[in-house]
Design a protein around this motif. Structure first.
Motif, short mmCIF file in Angstrom:
data_model
loop_
_atom_site.label_atom_id
_atom_site.label_comp_id
_atom_site.label_asym_id
_atom_site.label_seq_id
_atom_site.Cartn_x
_atom_site.Cartn_y
_atom_site.Cartn_z
N UNK A 58 0.81 -1.23 0.00
CA UNK A 58 0.00 0.00 0.00
C UNK A 58 0.84 1.28 0.00
N UNK A 59 1.68 1.46 -1.02
CA UNK A 59 2.51 2.68 -1.07
C UNK A 59 1.66 3.93 -1.29
N UNK A 60 2.16 5.05 -0.82
CA UNK A 60 1.48 6.34 -1.00
C UNK A 60 1.85 6.98 -2.34
N UNK A 61 3.05 6.72 -2.79
CA UNK A 61 3.55 7.34 -4.02
C UNK A 61 4.52 6.37 -4.69
N UNK A 62 4.55 6.40 -5.99
CA UNK A 62 5.50 5.60 -6.77
C UNK A 62 6.50 6.55 -7.38
#
Length: 129
Positions: A58-62
């Motif tokens: 569940x990353x916030x940003x790539x």
């Protein structure tokens, strides 16, 4: 492989992975990467693995490190990859070792280094948002 880096002093929780997870000898890959069909096949093959990593982490940003990584991620999104905001950052080796064709600024040009640092700050802001 998804690698979790330790969090220090309230810092970022960071996962590092490749979109395409196939180890290749650089010379072989450099020859193959000229063919767009090769990249399309690789993105289709590895998209489910990357999607599972996204779902698990569940990353916030790539952060797409370089234009090629960004193009691969954009193609994966068109194929159905569900991921957070993708921010393209120039690859540090491009900034430090290769001249910029568009502007003709050389490697290690102070403005290019400043732009690279600014792009990292943009990632931090997106992460904190």
């Amino acid at each position: 492989m998804l690698e979790e880096l330790p969090v220090h002093n309230g810092g970022w929780k960071c996962y590092i992975t490749n979109a395409i997870k196939e180890p290749e000898i650089v010379a072989t890959r450099n020859e193959r990467k000229r063919d767009a069909r090769y990249w399309q096949q690789q993105t289709e093959r590895w998209l489910p693995v990357l999607q599972q990593q996204i779902d698990d982490g569940t990353p916030r940003v790539f952060v797409a490190l370089g234009g090629q990584a960004h193009n691969i991620l954009m193609h994966m999104e068109r194929l159905g990859l569900k991921c957070p905001l993708v921010i393209k950052v120039n690859h540090y080796s491009y900034v430090m070792f290769r001249p910029e064709a568009r502007t003709r600024r050389g490697s290690r040009h102070p403005d290019r280094i400043a732009e690279f640092k600014s792009s990292i700050c943009a990632v931090a802001k997106a992460y904190d948002a």
